[in-house]
Design an enzyme around this catalytic site. Structure first.
Site, short mmCIF file in Angstrom:
data_model
loop_
_atom_site.label_atom_id
_atom_site.label_comp_id
_atom_site.label_asym_id
_atom_site.label_seq_id
_atom_site.Cartn_x
_atom_site.Cartn_y
_atom_site.Cartn_z
N ARG A 1 0.86 -1.20 0.00
CA ARG A 1 0.00 0.00 0.00
C ARG A 1 0.89 1.24 0.00
O ARG A 1 0.90 2.02 -0.96
CB ARG A 1 -0.95 -0.03 1.21
CG ARG A 1 -2.14 0.92 1.08
CD ARG A 1 -1.84 2.33 1.54
NE ARG A 1 -1.32 2.37 2.91
CZ ARG A 1 -0.69 3.41 3.42
NH1 ARG A 1 -0.48 4.50 2.69
NH2 ARG A 1 -0.23 3.38 4.67
N ASP A 2 1.72 1.43 1.02
CA ASP A 2 2.61 2.59 1.05
C ASP A 2 3.64 2.48 -0.07
O ASP A 2 4.04 3.47 -0.68
CB ASP A 2 3.30 2.72 2.41
CG ASP A 2 3.55 4.17 2.82
OD1 ASP A 2 3.86 4.97 1.94
OD2 ASP A 2 3.44 4.50 4.01
N HIS B 1 2.98 4.16 -3.38
CA HIS B 1 3.41 5.56 -3.57
C HIS B 1 4.73 5.64 -4.34
O HIS B 1 4.96 6.58 -5.11
CB HIS B 1 3.64 6.23 -2.21
CG HIS B 1 2.39 6.77 -1.57
ND1 HIS B 1 1.59 7.71 -2.17
CD2 HIS B 1 1.83 6.51 -0.37
CE1 HIS B 1 0.57 8.00 -1.35
NE2 HIS B 1 0.70 7.28 -0.26
N SER C 1 3.85 10.99 8.62
CA SER C 1 3.72 10.96 7.16
C SER C 1 4.82 11.73 6.46
O SER C 1 5.13 11.48 5.30
CB SER C 1 2.37 11.55 6.75
OG SER C 1 1.33 11.02 7.53
N HIS D 1 3.55 4.63 12.80
CA HIS D 1 3.90 4.38 11.40
C HIS D 1 4.98 5.39 11.02
O HIS D 1 4.73 6.60 11.00
CB HIS D 1 2.63 4.58 10.55
CG HIS D 1 2.82 4.56 9.07
ND1 HIS D 1 2.52 3.47 8.29
CD2 HIS D 1 3.28 5.51 8.21
CE1 HIS D 1 2.77 3.75 7.01
NE2 HIS D 1 3.24 4.99 6.94
N HIS E 1 8.31 7.16 8.81
CA HIS E 1 9.01 7.37 7.53
C HIS E 1 10.45 7.75 7.83
O HIS E 1 10.76 8.29 8.89
CB HIS E 1 8.29 8.42 6.67
CG HIS E 1 7.13 7.83 5.93
ND1 HIS E 1 7.27 7.19 4.72
CD2 HIS E 1 5.83 7.74 6.26
CE1 HIS E 1 6.09 6.74 4.32
NE2 HIS E 1 5.19 7.05 5.24
#
Lengths: 336, 336
Positions: A13-14, A17, A168, A195, A197
Site C-alpha cells: 500500500r505505502d 506511492h 507521514s 507508522h 518514515h
C-alpha cells in the site's frame, strides 16, 4: 513479562506511492504470499492513498481496488488482509461494502491529524459489520500531543480498537515520538501504534522509541518500500525487536526471504534518503509528494528544496498535490 | 551553551570498501572539492583499510596511496586531510613519512579494540611531527566498556588527542553506544568520537546517542557510502544535529549538494540494508566482509546467513578475509 508487538505491513500500500501506484496484480500476489509465509500478522494492500483513491488528482492505480484485494486475499492464509481508508476517497457504499465482501479483515480509517470527525461513519460501519477497525491520524507532527489525544479519543468513541499515528512527513526525532506516544498511551484505553518514515534516518529508532513509550502496534515494509525516503524497514525492525526481547510472531529468516523477494520482484529500486527527502522531512511535507515534486521541479527547473520549504510554510497535506504546481509557478514567477 | 561537534568524513576511505577500493583519482578530486566547499572539517581519504593496505589479501586499490593523497590535497582548501592508519598495514618508514610530506593533517591510528598496544609507535611518530593524532578502536562491540576504557587510556598515554570507537559491524543499538561512550567520556581526558555503520538501521540514532552521552566527534559519509550497509549518512546527520541545536560548521545545503555530487559521480549505488547486512550486524561481523561473503557464498551456493553466523562465532576481524573461504568450504562439506 512477555512483550507482544502487533506488526502491520503496508509494503503493498505505502509502497504503491513509490511506483506511482503501478504495482501489478502479480507483484501483489508474490509479496502477499511471501509475507504470509513469514507470519506477518496484517498485510495492507491498495492504492498509496488507500481504498477508492485512484484518480487523476493523486494518481491512477494500475490495478483496480477489487482486483488488488481479491489477489491479496487469494494469497493470504494466516495473515489478515488490511486496508487504508480515507473517508473522502473511500465511500461506504461504493468502496467499503465491496471490500468487506472480498474478505478484508482489518480496516484502518484515516484522517488528517485534526480531522478525526470524518472517520465516525466509516469506523461505525466497520464495527457494525464485525470487522477490526483502527483509527489513523496522519501528518501527526502537525498537531500537539494534547490535540492528538483529543482527536484519538474521538476515534476511540467511534469504535476504533486501536489508534495509529503516522509520521507521514518523516519529521520526527525519537524524543518527539516519545512525547506523542506517551500522551496517547495515557489518554486512551485502546492500544496505540506508530507508522514511521525514514526522511531523517530515524524510522527504526522512532519505531523503537514508540514501543518504549508504550505503543503496541508498529508498521513496517520490506526494504522500507514506501513513499519518499520509505518506511521503517520491516526486516530490520524485526531483527532489532527480537534482539530487544520483543515478540512479533514473525519468522526473521522467512521475513528476510520475503524482503529479498520484494526487492527482486516488487520494487524498481530500494528507497534511499535523497537530499530532497531530508528537506521534505525538515519542512514537514508529506512523503507521498516526493515523486510529484521531483518531476514538476525538474520540468520547470526550480530547486526542489525551495519547493519543499514553500509547501511546508503552506502546511500542505495529502490530497493537495495540485498545490505543487502552484508553488512551482510562484517560484518561476519570482525568479523572473 | 554552544555545542560544537567535530565531523570527520571518510566517504573517500570507507566508501572505498563499497567499490572494492576502485575509487579513481578523478572521483577523489570531485568529492574532495565538494566536501571542502561545504565546510567539512576533515576529509579522510584512502584504501578502505587505510594507508598501505592495498594488497591481494584485502584488495588492491585502483589508485596508489600517494596519488590518492596528492589528489585530495590539491582539492582541499579549508578542510583538513585525514588518513586511517592500521599499523601492520601501514609502516612509518614506507608509508607514514611520505603521507605527512604530502600534507596529511590528521592521522587516525587504528587497532582492533583490544590491541591498542600496536598504535604506540605510530601515534608517537605523528605527534613528534606536529600533526594531529587520534586513536581508533575498531570492532568495539567485541570489548566491554571497561576494556575499551583501558585500551583507550593506553592510546591517550601514547599521545592520542582524541579516541574514536568504531561500530565496524553495525552491531550496536543506541543503549549499547550510550554505555560505551559514557564510560569512555568518564575515563579519558581527551574528546571521544563515534563511527557508525547502518546494518541495524541505527547509524543516525547511534550517532546521536553518542553525542548525548558526551562524544564530541562523529564520522559520517555522503549517502552513507561505506562498507556493507554503509555509515551514518552525513547530510542526514548534519540536518538532525542542526535541528537539535548542535553546531558542526558545515553548510547544510552545500552538504546536500556534495552528497548529490557523490551519488552521481562517486558511487555505483547508494548503500541499502540488504538481508545479509542485517545478519552480519546481528552476528557482529565486520561490514567490510560483505562484498567478499556475497561473492564467495554465491560461487559455492551456500546461504550467506549461515556464513555470517559462523564467522560471528569465530569472532573474525578485519584482515581475516581468508577465513571466509574456509568457513564456506566447511559449510559445503557439511552439506554433503
Amino acid at each position: 513479562m512477555v512483550k507482544h508487538i502487533l506488526i502491520s505491513d503496508p509494503t503493498l500500500r505505502d509502497g504503491n506511492h513509490a511506483v506511482a501506484h503501478q504495482l501489478s496484480a502479480e507483484q501483489i500476489a508474490i509479496y502477499a504470499k511471501a509475507a504470509d509465509e513469514a507470519g506477518v500478522p496484517i498485510v495492507e494492500v491498495g492504492h498509496g492513498n488507500g481504498l477508492g483513491a485512484s484518480s487523476m488528482q493523486v494518481g491512477l492505480s494500475l490495478v483496480d481496488d477489487v482486483t488488488m484485494l481479491e489477489t491479496a486475499r487469494n494469497n493470504l492464509t494466516k495473515s489478515k488482509l488490511g486496508i487504508h481508508v480515507i473517508p473522502g476517497f473511500a465511500t461506504i457504499k461504493r468502496d467499503l461494502i465491496r471490500a468487506l465482501e472480498i474478505g478484508v479483515d482489518v480496516v484502518r480509517v484515516a484522517s488528517h491529524c485534526t480531522e478525526a470527525d470524518i472517520t465516525q461513519r466509516h469506523l461505525g460501519f466497520v464495527r457494525e459489520k464485525g470487522k477490526e477497525a483502527y483509527g489513523v491520524l496522519m501528518m501527526s507532527h502537525m498537531a500537539s500531543a494534547s490535540t492528538l489525544v483529543e482527536e484519538a479519543q474521538k476515534m476511540e468513541l467511534y469504535g476504533a480498537e486501536g489508534i495509529i499515528i503516522m509520521d507521514s512527513a518523516g519529521a520526527y526525532l525519537p524524543a518527539d515520538v516519545a512525547e506523542k506516544i506517551s500522551a496517547l498511551v495515557n489518554g486512551l484505553k485502546v492500544p496505540v501504534g506508530f507508522h514511521a518514515h525514514n526522511n531523517l534516518g530515524m524510522a527504526i529508532a522512532n519505531s523503537i522509541a514508540a514501543i518504549e513509550s508504550g505503543a503496541k502496534i508498529l508498521d513496517g515494509t520490506a526494504r522500507g518500500f514506501g513513499a519518499g525516503a520509505g518506511n521503517a524497514q520491516l526486516e530490520v525492525l524485526i531483527a532489532v525487536l527480537e534482539r530487544m526481547g520483543y515478540i512479533t510472531g514473525i519468522d526473521l529468516y522467512k521475513m528476510l526471504d520475503a524482503s529479498d523477494i520484494a526487492e527482486r520482484e516488487v520494487m524498481p529500486s530500494i528507497p534511499t534518503i535523497k537530499s530532497e527527502s531530508i528537506v521534505s522531512g525538515l519542512s514537514g511535507v508529506f512523503s507521498g509528494f516526493a515523486k510529484h515534486v521531483n518531476r514538476i521541479s525538474k520540468e520547470y527547473e526550480v530547486d526542489q528544496r525551495d519547493v519543499y520549504k514553500e509547501l511546508g510554510k503552506r502546511r500542505v497535506v495529502g490530497g493537495q498535490e495540485d498545490l505543487i504546481i502552484e508553488v512551482v509557478m510562484d517560484l518561476v514567477r519570482r525568479r523572473k
